[in-house]
Design a protein around this motif. Structure first.
Motif, PDB file in Angstrom:
ATOM      1  N   VAL A 110      -3.254 -11.373  -1.551  1.00 25.69           N
ATOM      2  CA  VAL A 110      -3.132 -10.055  -0.970  1.00 25.69           C
ATOM      3  C   VAL A 110      -2.003  -9.499  -1.657  1.00 25.69           C
ATOM      4  O   VAL A 110      -1.858  -8.728  -1.443  1.00 25.69           O
ATOM      5  CB  VAL A 110      -3.090 -10.163   0.697  1.00 25.69           C
ATOM      6  CG1 VAL A 110      -2.488  -8.874   1.349  1.00 25.69           C
ATOM      7  CG2 VAL A 110      -4.135 -11.212   1.609  1.00 25.69           C
ATOM      8  N   ARG A 111      -0.705 -10.432  -2.094  1.00 29.02           N
ATOM      9  CA  ARG A 111      -0.287  -9.931  -2.338  1.00 29.02           C
ATOM     10  C   ARG A 111       0.125  -8.839  -3.552  1.00 29.02           C
ATOM     11  O   ARG A 111       0.323  -7.761  -3.740  1.00 29.02           O
ATOM     12  CB  ARG A 111       1.011 -10.459  -2.997  1.00 29.02           C
ATOM     13  CG  ARG A 111       1.903 -11.193  -1.774  1.00 29.02           C
ATOM     14  CD  ARG A 111       3.357 -12.363  -2.473  1.00 29.02           C
ATOM     15  NE  ARG A 111       2.899 -13.831  -2.506  1.00 29.02           N
ATOM     16  CZ  ARG A 111       2.541 -14.166  -1.718  1.00 29.02           C
ATOM     17  NH1 ARG A 111       2.955 -14.292  -0.741  1.00 29.02           N
ATOM     18  NH2 ARG A 111       2.491 -15.580  -2.903  1.00 29.02           N
ATOM     19  N   LYS A 112      -1.350  -9.251  -4.640  1.00 32.47           N
ATOM     20  CA  LYS A 112      -1.954  -9.187  -5.870  1.00 32.47           C
ATOM     21  C   LYS A 112      -2.453  -7.755  -5.487  1.00 32.47           C
ATOM     22  O   LYS A 112      -2.404  -7.146  -6.256  1.00 32.47           O
ATOM     23  CB  LYS A 112      -3.029  -9.507  -6.657  1.00 32.47           C
ATOM     24  CG  LYS A 112      -2.160 -11.166  -7.680  1.00 32.47           C
ATOM     25  CD  LYS A 112      -2.831 -11.876  -8.082  1.00 32.47           C
ATOM     26  CE  LYS A 112      -2.605 -12.812  -8.504  1.00 32.47           C
ATOM     27  NZ  LYS A 112      -3.043 -14.111  -8.786  1.00 32.47           N
ATOM     28  N   TRP A 113      -3.218  -7.641  -3.999  1.00 35.69           N
ATOM     29  CA  TRP A 113      -3.893  -6.482  -4.436  1.00 35.69           C
ATOM     30  C   TRP A 113      -2.980  -5.470  -3.201  1.00 35.69           C
ATOM     31  O   TRP A 113      -3.375  -3.956  -3.939  1.00 35.69           O
ATOM     32  CB  TRP A 113      -5.007  -7.284  -3.172  1.00 35.69           C
ATOM     33  CG  TRP A 113      -5.848  -5.555  -1.751  1.00 35.69           C
ATOM     34  CD1 TRP A 113      -5.646  -5.910  -0.595  1.00 35.69           C
ATOM     35  CD2 TRP A 113      -6.278  -4.970  -2.348  1.00 35.69           C
ATOM     36  NE1 TRP A 113      -6.862  -4.474  -0.209  1.00 35.69           N
ATOM     37  CE2 TRP A 113      -6.972  -3.634  -1.529  1.00 35.69           C
ATOM     38  CE3 TRP A 113      -6.209  -4.273  -4.021  1.00 35.69           C
ATOM     39  CZ2 TRP A 113      -7.473  -2.305  -1.391  1.00 35.69           C
ATOM     40  CZ3 TRP A 113      -7.533  -3.408  -4.275  1.00 35.69           C
ATOM     41  CH2 TRP A 113      -8.205  -2.403  -3.191  1.00 35.69           C
ATOM     42  N   TYR A 114      -1.717  -5.704  -2.706  1.00 34.07           N
ATOM     43  CA  TYR A 114      -0.530  -4.546  -2.468  1.00 34.07           C
ATOM     44  C   TYR A 114      -0.651  -4.116  -3.822  1.00 34.07           C
ATOM     45  O   TYR A 114      -0.377  -3.052  -3.492  1.00 34.07           O
ATOM     46  CB  TYR A 114       0.130  -5.540  -0.933  1.00 34.07           C
ATOM     47  CG  TYR A 114      -0.489  -5.678  -0.342  1.00 34.07           C
ATOM     48  CD1 TYR A 114      -1.885  -4.906   0.464  1.00 34.07           C
ATOM     49  CD2 TYR A 114       0.426  -6.472   0.844  1.00 34.07           C
ATOM     50  CE1 TYR A 114      -2.342  -5.145   1.697  1.00 34.07           C
ATOM     51  CE2 TYR A 114       0.351  -6.446   2.261  1.00 34.07           C
ATOM     52  CZ  TYR A 114      -1.866  -6.037   2.653  1.00 34.07           C
ATOM     53  OH  TYR A 114      -1.414  -6.690   3.447  1.00 34.07           O
ATOM     54  N   ALA A 115      -0.469  -5.484  -4.868  1.00 36.30           N
ATOM     55  CA  ALA A 115       0.072  -4.679  -5.620  1.00 36.30           C
ATOM     56  C   ALA A 115      -0.370  -3.407  -5.939  1.00 36.30           C
ATOM     57  O   ALA A 115       0.057  -2.791  -6.804  1.00 36.30           O
ATOM     58  CB  ALA A 115       0.970  -5.303  -6.525  1.00 36.30           C
ATOM     59  N   ILE A 116      -1.534  -3.619  -6.558  1.00 43.66           N
ATOM     60  CA  ILE A 116      -2.623  -3.047  -7.043  1.00 43.66           C
ATOM     61  C   ILE A 116      -2.822  -1.989  -6.496  1.00 43.66           C
ATOM     62  O   ILE A 116      -2.463  -0.357  -6.375  1.00 43.66           O
ATOM     63  CB  ILE A 116      -4.382  -3.443  -7.153  1.00 43.66           C
ATOM     64  CG1 ILE A 116      -4.223  -4.444  -8.378  1.00 43.66           C
ATOM     65  CG2 ILE A 116      -4.903  -2.742  -7.400  1.00 43.66           C
ATOM     66  CD1 ILE A 116      -5.687  -5.788  -8.188  1.00 43.66           C
ATOM     67  N   ARG A 117      -2.445  -1.143  -5.038  1.00 45.00           N
ATOM     68  CA  ARG A 117      -2.609  -0.797  -3.934  1.00 45.00           C
ATOM     69  C   ARG A 117      -1.464   0.234  -4.585  1.00 45.00           C
ATOM     70  O   ARG A 117      -0.981   1.553  -4.960  1.00 45.00           O
ATOM     71  CB  ARG A 117      -2.364  -0.642  -2.569  1.00 45.00           C
ATOM     72  CG  ARG A 117      -4.115  -1.438  -2.153  1.00 45.00           C
ATOM     73  CD  ARG A 117      -4.478  -1.924  -0.858  1.00 45.00           C
ATOM     74  NE  ARG A 117      -4.334  -0.250  -0.683  1.00 45.00           N
ATOM     75  CZ  ARG A 117      -4.518  -0.012   1.380  1.00 45.00           C
ATOM     76  NH1 ARG A 117      -3.806  -0.988   1.736  1.00 45.00           N
ATOM     77  NH2 ARG A 117      -4.369   0.978   1.534  1.00 45.00           N
ATOM     78  N   ARG A 118      -0.089  -0.664  -4.423  1.00 43.98           N
ATOM     79  CA  ARG A 118       0.978   0.213  -4.308  1.00 43.98           C
ATOM     80  C   ARG A 118       0.551   1.399  -5.949  1.00 43.98           C
ATOM     81  O   ARG A 118       1.365   2.451  -6.192  1.00 43.98           O
ATOM     82  CB  ARG A 118       2.063  -0.595  -4.696  1.00 43.98           C
ATOM     83  CG  ARG A 118       2.726  -1.019  -3.254  1.00 43.98           C
ATOM     84  CD  ARG A 118       3.868  -1.351  -3.270  1.00 43.98           C
ATOM     85  NE  ARG A 118       3.572  -2.945  -3.795  1.00 43.98           N
ATOM     86  CZ  ARG A 118       3.338  -3.807  -3.650  1.00 43.98           C
ATOM     87  NH1 ARG A 118       3.271  -4.444  -2.178  1.00 43.98           N
ATOM     88  NH2 ARG A 118       3.629  -4.649  -3.513  1.00 43.98           N
ATOM     89  N   GLU A 119       0.321   0.683  -7.085  1.00 41.49           N
ATOM     90  CA  GLU A 119       0.504   1.136  -8.372  1.00 41.49           C
ATOM     91  C   GLU A 119      -0.931   2.459  -8.378  1.00 41.49           C
ATOM     92  O   GLU A 119      -0.240   3.231  -8.902  1.00 41.49           O
ATOM     93  CB  GLU A 119      -0.223   0.002  -9.440  1.00 41.49           C
ATOM     94  CG  GLU A 119      -0.460   0.927 -11.071  1.00 41.49           C
ATOM     95  CD  GLU A 119      -0.963  -0.418 -11.900  1.00 41.49           C
ATOM     96  OE1 GLU A 119      -1.652  -0.516 -13.015  1.00 41.49           O
ATOM     97  OE2 GLU A 119      -0.367  -1.705 -11.104  1.00 41.49           O
ATOM     98  N   ARG A 120      -1.525   2.142  -7.780  1.00 39.76           N
ATOM     99  CA  ARG A 120      -2.637   3.569  -7.696  1.00 39.76           C
ATOM    100  C   ARG A 120      -1.585   4.570  -6.272  1.00 39.76           C
ATOM    101  O   ARG A 120      -2.652   5.608  -6.401  1.00 39.76           O
ATOM    102  CB  ARG A 120      -3.479   2.703  -7.383  1.00 39.76           C
ATOM    103  CG  ARG A 120      -4.790   2.175  -7.735  1.00 39.76           C
ATOM    104  CD  ARG A 120      -6.051   1.341  -7.005  1.00 39.76           C
ATOM    105  NE  ARG A 120      -6.966   1.004  -7.863  1.00 39.76           N
ATOM    106  CZ  ARG A 120      -8.280   0.326  -7.216  1.00 39.76           C
ATOM    107  NH1 ARG A 120      -8.731   0.179  -6.217  1.00 39.76           N
ATOM    108  NH2 ARG A 120      -8.639  -1.014  -8.156  1.00 39.76           N
ATOM    109  N   GLY A 121      -0.645   4.152  -5.436  1.00 37.43           N
ATOM    110  CA  GLY A 121      -0.193   5.415  -5.180  1.00 37.43           C
ATOM    111  C   GLY A 121      -1.173   5.000  -3.377  1.00 37.43           C
ATOM    112  O   GLY A 121      -0.765   6.556  -2.680  1.00 37.43           O
ATOM    113  N   GLU A 122      -1.648   4.114  -2.846  1.00 38.44           N
ATOM    114  CA  GLU A 122      -2.209   4.294  -1.854  1.00 38.44           C
ATOM    115  C   GLU A 122      -0.763   3.428  -0.358  1.00 38.44           C
ATOM    116  O   GLU A 122      -1.640   3.104   0.293  1.00 38.44           O
ATOM    117  CB  GLU A 122      -3.632   3.064  -1.905  1.00 38.44           C
ATOM    118  CG  GLU A 122      -4.867   4.162  -3.423  1.00 38.44           C
ATOM    119  CD  GLU A 122      -5.672   2.924  -3.485  1.00 38.44           C
ATOM    120  OE1 GLU A 122      -6.764   3.927  -4.176  1.00 38.44           O
ATOM    121  OE2 GLU A 122      -5.690   2.059  -2.370  1.00 38.44           O
ATOM    122  N   MET A 123       0.207   2.662  -1.152  1.00 33.96           N
ATOM    123  CA  MET A 123       0.938   2.473  -0.230  1.00 33.96           C
ATOM    124  C   MET A 123       2.531   3.145  -0.884  1.00 33.96           C
ATOM    125  O   MET A 123       2.671   2.976  -1.998  1.00 33.96           O
ATOM    126  CB  MET A 123       0.802   0.528  -0.428  1.00 33.96           C
ATOM    127  CG  MET A 123      -0.181   0.194   0.054  1.00 33.96           C
ATOM    128  SD  MET A 123      -0.490  -1.955   0.178  1.00 33.96           S
ATOM    129  CE  MET A 123       0.583  -1.766   1.426  1.00 33.96           C
TER     130      MET A 123
END
Length: 321
Positions: free
Chosen positions: A308-321
């Protein structure tokens, strides 16, 4: 010699007339482009010929009927919508009517489409007639269904539901021992969740294994699609799930209740039904998006939290969070 010359002329004339007759029956028809003709139910060949002449598919209804009587056969014609290609001969037109090869149109129900959208799709099809209620969730088999112009929506829906009944009965016979569902109805419920959780065919049996393991171990499914269903009836939510929705007790929210929800949340396809009847053999209890259109699976909560932490990191990198 003069007698033989006259006889020859008569023969030649007869042959020319015969050739002309055959050409009018077997030669190219008058249609310069493709024509669609609807032969009404109960129409006689005479009535059909009048329609064909009016549409420009044949040159003369009277000639068509005469030729059909002399050179055709007495097989009955079939009503329906026909596509007459450009230049189709009169003999081929008769053969087409007798074959019953009417123009087939299709309505397609994608895998995982909820019944409320199935209803909308049927009602929006302008060539169908009558009305239908929203079908029972999970009762329609996703597929492409042919129909004829003027056919009733109720008839098309009956075929969709009959296809689901047949498919479920066939697949239920192939179920593996030790699965988490005990009835065909439960199989549809779980398959609808699997269908909404993954769009990848290669993941279906693995996702099914996660929910199978959780059900057998008494762990709540915690499936987001089931929580959303009471809010939208299967339509996209368009926002994040609210805390109040995660806590709601409504028979569908698998964060708040144990076991399966009270009913399906969509119309699952054949492969998702097969997946819950033969899930992959895994120890997985969790999964989360991997950022590539699929999911990453875990057997322990610690592994899952790391994913989940890895997924959140991906989303932050995409500007989704």
């Amino acid at each position: 010699m003069r007698k033989f010359g006259c006889f020859g002329m008569v023969v030649a004339a007869a042959l020319a007339i015969g050739a002309l007759v055959l050409f009018r029956w077997y030669g190219p028809g008058p249609a310069e482009k493709e024509i669609t003709v609807v032969i009404k139910g109960g129409s006689s060949l005479t009535a059909a010929a009048r329609q064909l002449e009016e549409a420009g598919a044949i040159g003369s209804a009277d000639s068509f009927l005469t030729f059909a009587k002399v050179l055709g056969d007495d097989a009955p014609i079939h009503s329906g919508e026909y596509r007459v290609p450009a230049g189709l001969s009169a003999s081929e037109v008769l053969e087409m009517l007798q074959s019953g090869k009417t123009l087939q149109r299709f309505v397609t129900i994608p895998e995982g489409m909820p019944s409320i959208l199935v209803h909308e799709k049927l009602m929006k099809e302008p060539l169908l007639t009558g009305s239908v209620a929203v079908p029972r969730e999970g009762s329609v088999l996703p597929d492409s269904y042919s129909f004829e112009r003027g056919e009733s929506r109720a008839a098309v829906l009956r075929r969709m539901q009959a296809a689901m009944d047949r498919t479920l009965a066939e697949l239920w016979k192939t179920r593996k021992p030790g699965i988490a569902v005990s009835t065909p109805a439960e199989a549809i419920i779980l398959a609808s969740i699997v269908e909404k959780e993954t769009g990848l065919p290669s993941e279906r049996r693995t996702v099914a294994s996660v929910y199978t393991n959780r059900l057998k171990q008494g762990i709540r499914l915690q499936a987001d699609p089931t929580t959303i269903y009471p809010v939208t009836k299967g339509k996209p939510l368009g926002r994040r799930i609210l805390r109040s929705e995660l806590e709601a007790a409504n028979g569908y929210n698998t964060y708040a209740i144990a076991g399966l929800p009270v009913g399906p949340i969509a119309n699952p396809g054949r492969q998702s039904i097969a997946a819950v009847l033969d899930p992959a053999q895994t120890s997985y209890l969790y999964f989360v998006a991997d950022g590539k259109g699929g999911h990453v699976f875990a057997a322990t909560l610690a592994q899952h939290n790391d994913n989940v932490r890895k997924w959140y990191a991906i989303r932050r990198e995409r500007g989704e969070m």
